[in-house]
Design a protein around this motif. Structure first.
Motif, PDB file in Angstrom:
ATOM      1  N   ALA A  95       0.835  -1.214   0.000  1.00 19.36           N
ATOM      2  CA  ALA A  95       0.000   0.000   0.000  1.00 19.36           C
ATOM      3  C   ALA A  95       0.866   1.260   0.000  1.00 19.36           C
ATOM      4  CB  ALA A  95      -0.930  -0.001   1.209  1.00 19.36           C
ATOM      5  N   LEU A  96       1.932   1.252   0.806  1.00 16.82           N
ATOM      6  CA  LEU A  96       2.827   2.416   0.851  1.00 16.82           C
ATOM      7  C   LEU A  96       3.514   2.637  -0.487  1.00 16.82           C
ATOM      8  CD1 LEU A  96       4.444   2.024   4.395  1.00 16.82           C
ATOM      9  CD2 LEU A  96       2.602   3.573   3.701  1.00 16.82           C
ATOM     10  N   LEU A  97       3.903   1.550  -1.142  1.00 15.43           N
ATOM     11  CA  LEU A  97       4.523   1.648  -2.461  1.00 15.43           C
ATOM     12  C   LEU A  97       3.545   2.228  -3.484  1.00 15.43           C
ATOM     13  CD1 LEU A  97       7.047   1.128  -4.151  1.00 15.43           C
ATOM     14  CD2 LEU A  97       6.154  -1.168  -4.611  1.00 15.43           C
ATOM     15  N   GLN A  98       2.290   1.795  -3.421  1.00  8.49           N
ATOM     16  CA  GLN A  98       1.272   2.332  -4.331  1.00  8.49           C
ATOM     17  C   GLN A  98       1.057   3.823  -4.092  1.00  8.49           C
ATOM     18  OE1 GLN A  98      -2.171  -0.117  -3.645  1.00  8.49           O
ATOM     19  NE2 GLN A  98      -1.559  -1.633  -5.188  1.00  8.49           N
ATOM     20  N   ILE A  99       1.024   4.202  -2.827  1.00  9.85           N
ATOM     21  CA  ILE A  99       0.837   5.623  -2.493  1.00  9.85           C
ATOM     22  C   ILE A  99       2.017   6.441  -3.030  1.00  9.85           C
ATOM     23  CG2 ILE A  99       0.767   7.277  -0.584  1.00  9.85           C
ATOM     24  CD1 ILE A  99      -0.808   5.108   0.989  1.00  9.85           C
ATOM     25  N   GLU A 100       3.235   5.954  -2.818  1.00 11.94           N
ATOM     26  CA  GLU A 100       4.421   6.671  -3.310  1.00 11.94           C
ATOM     27  C   GLU A 100       4.417   6.772  -4.825  1.00 11.94           C
ATOM     28  OE1 GLU A 100       7.791   4.681  -1.641  1.00 11.94           O
ATOM     29  OE2 GLU A 100       7.395   5.456   0.368  1.00 11.94           O
ATOM     30  N   ASN A 101       4.046   5.694  -5.499  1.00 11.90           N
ATOM     31  CA  ASN A 101       3.986   5.713  -6.968  1.00 11.90           C
ATOM     32  C   ASN A 101       2.929   6.702  -7.462  1.00 11.90           C
ATOM     33  OD1 ASN A 101       6.024   3.858  -7.247  1.00 11.90           O
ATOM     34  ND2 ASN A 101       4.644   2.109  -7.423  1.00 11.90           N
ATOM     35  N   LYS A 102       1.788   6.718  -6.792  1.00 10.67           N
ATOM     36  CA  LYS A 102       0.711   7.646  -7.168  1.00 10.67           C
ATOM     37  C   LYS A 102       1.216   9.093  -7.103  1.00 10.67           C
ATOM     38  CE  LYS A 102      -3.547   9.454  -5.177  1.00 10.67           C
ATOM     39  NZ  LYS A 102      -4.507   9.312  -4.076  1.00 10.67           N
ATOM     40  N   TYR A 103       1.857   9.452  -5.989  1.00  3.76           N
ATOM     41  CA  TYR A 103       2.308  10.831  -5.841  1.00  3.76           C
ATOM     42  C   TYR A 103       3.539  11.134  -6.701  1.00  3.76           C
ATOM     43  CZ  TYR A 103      -1.294  11.842  -2.524  1.00  3.76           C
ATOM     44  OH  TYR A 103      -2.520  12.055  -1.963  1.00  3.76           O
ATOM     45  N   ALA A 104       4.332  10.134  -6.993  1.00  2.00           N
ATOM     46  CA  ALA A 104       5.447  10.348  -7.918  1.00  2.00           C
ATOM     47  C   ALA A 104       4.904  10.674  -9.314  1.00  2.00           C
ATOM     48  CB  ALA A 104       6.345   9.112  -7.970  1.00  2.00           C
ATOM     49  N   ASN A 105       3.861   9.955  -9.723  1.00  2.00           N
ATOM     50  CA  ASN A 105       3.235  10.231 -11.020  1.00  2.00           C
ATOM     51  C   ASN A 105       2.591  11.608 -11.045  1.00  2.00           C
ATOM     52  OD1 ASN A 105       3.990   7.784 -12.132  1.00  2.00           O
ATOM     53  ND2 ASN A 105       2.106   6.756 -11.519  1.00  2.00           N
TER      54      ASN A 105
END
Length: 182
Positions: A95-105
């Motif tokens: 979940a943390l990885l998905q959140i980081e990827n979302k905000y990186a995008n």
């Protein structure tokens, strides 16, 4: 023990939520103040297209920076929320990885938009310069070819631009002197 842990978790959630709201409010006030400052600077430089372009680019950079700060706050809040809700370590890491990827995008999209906006400002400045050069060139071309009507029309347009510029410069200077005298 479990009851105490739940109460503590609820307090932590409320404190984190209040801090996020406070930080978001401060950031929104900072954005509003920056907007007013850049509006004032653009008003002061209204007849200098080079200065206007520089101010607009600076505004775009600052808006990008503030937008990234806002996204960082939102990402931290989402991470806190995920950490509180998800107990399994593997699910939490995912979940943390998905959140980081979302905000990186989102950050990448904001950066690309800022670059596009800056290129648009440069293009508008270039077009304005070309238009002014073409007006002057066409005016003197008309004079050399003997087209007095075309020459006078072109010179009138050039002089009107200059008249507006100097009139505004006089207003700015006068307001500056009045401010200094008070």
């Amino acid at each position: 023990r479990e009851e105490f842990r739940l109460k503590q978790q609820k307090k932590d959630e409320e404190a984190a939520k209040k801090k996020q709201e406070s930080d978001a409010f401060v950031l929104s006030q900072e954005q509003a103040a920056e907007k007013v400052m850049y509006d004032w600077r653009e008003l002061q430089a209204k007849n200098n297209s080079t200065k206007l372009a520089a101010i607009q680019k600076e505004r775009i950079d600052r808006e990008l920076e503030l937008n990234k700060q806002k996204m960082d706050l939102e990402m931290a809040a989402e991470k806190r929320q995920a950490a509180l809700q998800i107990q399994d370590e593997h699910e939490l890491a995912s979940a943390l990885l998905q959140i980081e990827n979302k905000y990186a995008n989102l950050s990448l999209i904001a950066h690309v938009k800022a670059v596009d906006d800056k290129l648009k400002v440069d293009k508008e400045l270039r077009e304005k310069r070309v238009e002014n050069l073409k007006l002057g060139s066409d005016t003197f071309k008309n004079l050399l070819s003997g087209d007095i009507q075309g020459f006078t029309t072109g010179m009138t347009a050039i002089l009107e631009k200059g008249k507006t510029f100097w009139a505004d410069m006089g207003k700015n200077d006068a307001s500056g002197w009045i401010t200094r005298l008070e």
